[in-house]
Design a protein around this motif. Structure first.
Motif, PDB file in Angstrom:
ATOM      1  N   LYS A   5      -1.024  47.414  -0.052  1.00  9.46           N
ATOM      2  CA  LYS A   5      -0.426  47.309  -1.381  1.00  9.46           C
ATOM      3  C   LYS A   5      -1.214  46.314  -2.238  1.00  9.46           C
ATOM      4  N   ARG A   6      -1.592  45.208  -1.664  1.00  9.86           N
ATOM      5  CA  ARG A   6      -2.376  44.199  -2.395  1.00  9.86           C
ATOM      6  C   ARG A   6      -3.747  44.767  -2.766  1.00  9.86           C
ATOM      7  N   PHE A   7      -4.368  45.495  -1.868  1.00  8.37           N
ATOM      8  CA  PHE A   7      -5.671  46.115  -2.130  1.00  8.37           C
ATOM      9  C   PHE A   7      -5.567  47.121  -3.277  1.00  8.37           C
ATOM     10  N   GLU A   8      -4.504  47.904  -3.306  1.00 12.67           N
ATOM     11  CA  GLU A   8      -4.298  48.868  -4.382  1.00 12.67           C
ATOM     12  C   GLU A   8      -4.134  48.171  -5.724  1.00 12.67           C
ATOM     13  N   GLN A   9      -3.408  47.065  -5.749  1.00 13.73           N
ATOM     14  CA  GLN A   9      -3.227  46.315  -6.991  1.00 13.73           C
ATOM     15  C   GLN A   9      -4.560  45.777  -7.513  1.00 13.73           C
ATOM     16  N   ILE A  10      -5.362  45.232  -6.624  1.00 13.60           N
ATOM     17  CA  ILE A  10      -6.668  44.702  -7.013  1.00 13.60           C
ATOM     18  C   ILE A  10      -7.568  45.830  -7.494  1.00 13.60           C
ATOM     19  N   LEU A  11      -7.542  46.937  -6.807  1.00 12.21           N
ATOM     20  CA  LEU A  11      -8.367  48.087  -7.183  1.00 12.21           C
ATOM     21  C   LEU A  11      -7.977  48.628  -8.559  1.00 12.21           C
ATOM     22  N   ILE A  12      -6.699  48.713  -8.830  1.00 10.95           N
ATOM     23  CA  ILE A  12      -6.233  49.185 -10.141  1.00 10.95           C
ATOM     24  C   ILE A  12      -6.668  48.212 -11.236  1.00 10.95           C
ATOM     25  N   LYS A  13      -6.570  46.926 -10.994  1.00  5.28           N
ATOM     26  CA  LYS A  13      -7.011  45.938 -11.986  1.00  5.28           C
ATOM     27  C   LYS A  13      -8.513  46.046 -12.241  1.00  5.28           C
ATOM     28  N   LEU A  14      -9.292  46.252 -11.200  1.00  3.50           N
ATOM     29  CA  LEU A  14     -10.735  46.404 -11.368  1.00  3.50           C
ATOM     30  C   LEU A  14     -11.081  47.665 -12.159  1.00  3.50           C
ATOM     31  N   ILE A  15     -10.361  48.741 -11.920  1.00  3.31           N
ATOM     32  CA  ILE A  15     -10.591  49.983 -12.662  1.00  3.31           C
ATOM     33  C   ILE A  15     -10.269  49.786 -14.140  1.00  3.31           C
ATOM     34  N   ILE A  16      -9.187  49.105 -14.438  1.00  5.97           N
ATOM     35  CA  ILE A  16      -8.811  48.851 -15.833  1.00  5.97           C
ATOM     36  C   ILE A  16      -9.855  47.971 -16.519  1.00  5.97           C
ATOM     37  N   ILE A  17     -10.316  46.933 -15.831  1.00  8.39           N
ATOM     38  CA  ILE A  17     -11.344  46.055 -16.396  1.00  8.39           C
ATOM     39  C   ILE A  17     -12.636  46.830 -16.624  1.00  8.39           C
ATOM     40  N   GLN A  18     -13.020  47.671 -15.692  1.00  9.98           N
ATOM     41  CA  GLN A  18     -14.226  48.484 -15.825  1.00  9.98           C
ATOM     42  C   GLN A  18     -14.120  49.421 -17.022  1.00  9.98           C
ATOM     43  N   PHE A  19     -12.965  50.031 -17.214  1.00 12.06           N
ATOM     44  CA  PHE A  19     -12.756  50.934 -18.343  1.00 12.06           C
ATOM     45  C   PHE A  19     -12.852  50.181 -19.671  1.00 12.06           C
ATOM     46  N   MET A  21     -14.518  47.410 -20.245  1.00 12.75           N
ATOM     47  CA  MET A  21     -15.915  47.034 -20.443  1.00 12.75           C
ATOM     48  C   MET A  21     -16.748  48.237 -20.881  1.00 12.75           C
ATOM     49  N   LEU A  22     -16.459  49.415 -20.351  1.00 12.66           N
ATOM     50  CA  LEU A  22     -17.154  50.634 -20.757  1.00 12.66           C
ATOM     51  C   LEU A  22     -16.916  50.939 -22.235  1.00 12.66           C
ATOM     52  N   ILE A  23     -15.677  50.844 -22.666  1.00 12.70           N
ATOM     53  CA  ILE A  23     -15.340  51.090 -24.069  1.00 12.70           C
ATOM     54  C   ILE A  23     -16.021  50.051 -24.961  1.00 12.70           C
ATOM     55  N   ALA A  24     -16.015  48.782 -24.553  1.00 12.43           N
ATOM     56  CA  ALA A  24     -16.664  47.731 -25.347  1.00 12.43           C
ATOM     57  C   ALA A  24     -18.165  47.981 -25.458  1.00 12.43           C
ATOM     58  N   ALA A  25     -18.795  48.379 -24.373  1.00 12.36           N
ATOM     59  CA  ALA A  25     -20.239  48.655 -24.405  1.00 12.36           C
ATOM     60  C   ALA A  25     -20.545  49.832 -25.315  1.00 12.36           C
ATOM     61  N   GLN A  26     -19.717  50.857 -25.278  1.00 14.77           N
ATOM     62  CA  GLN A  26     -19.933  52.007 -26.154  1.00 14.77           C
ATOM     63  C   GLN A  26     -19.779  51.622 -27.616  1.00 14.77           C
ATOM     64  N   LEU A  27     -18.813  50.765 -27.919  1.00 15.92           N
ATOM     65  CA  LEU A  27     -18.637  50.319 -29.300  1.00 15.92           C
ATOM     66  C   LEU A  27     -19.819  49.481 -29.768  1.00 15.92           C
ATOM     67  N   PHE A  28     -20.345  48.627 -28.904  1.00 20.11           N
ATOM     68  CA  PHE A  28     -21.519  47.833 -29.265  1.00 20.11           C
ATOM     69  C   PHE A  28     -22.733  48.717 -29.508  1.00 20.11           C
ATOM     70  N   LEU A  29     -22.901  49.750 -28.705  1.00 19.57           N
ATOM     71  CA  LEU A  29     -24.046  50.642 -28.877  1.00 19.57           C
ATOM     72  C   LEU A  29     -23.922  51.499 -30.135  1.00 19.57           C
TER      73      LEU A  29
END
Length: 61
Positions: A5-19, A21-29
């Motif tokens: 359960k803890r691993f799933e929570q961390i994984l979901i947070k990492l996916i949200i952060i990655q998303f 950052m992806l949107i921010a990079a696209q906006l900068f480009l």
């Protein structure tokens, strides 16, 4: 069970952060004033200070 359960929570947070950052990079480009600082491909190709017709001539060779 707790570890999974803890691993799933961390994984979901990492996916949200990655998303975010992806949107921010696209906006900068997309922002035209920042493009020369973020993309070095134009400098490597040597077409940074050329007009459009010179670009086409360079590409067609």
């Amino acid at each position: 069970m707790f570890f999974v359960k803890r691993f799933e929570q961390i994984l979901i947070k990492l996916i949200i952060i990655q998303f975010i950052m992806l949107i921010a990079a696209q906006l900068f480009l997309r922002h035209s004033e920042l493009k020369p600082y973020l993309s070095k491909a134009v400098q490597y190709e040597g077409v940074g200070n050329m007009s459009i017709s010179e670009w086409v001539e360079t590409i067609s060779r």
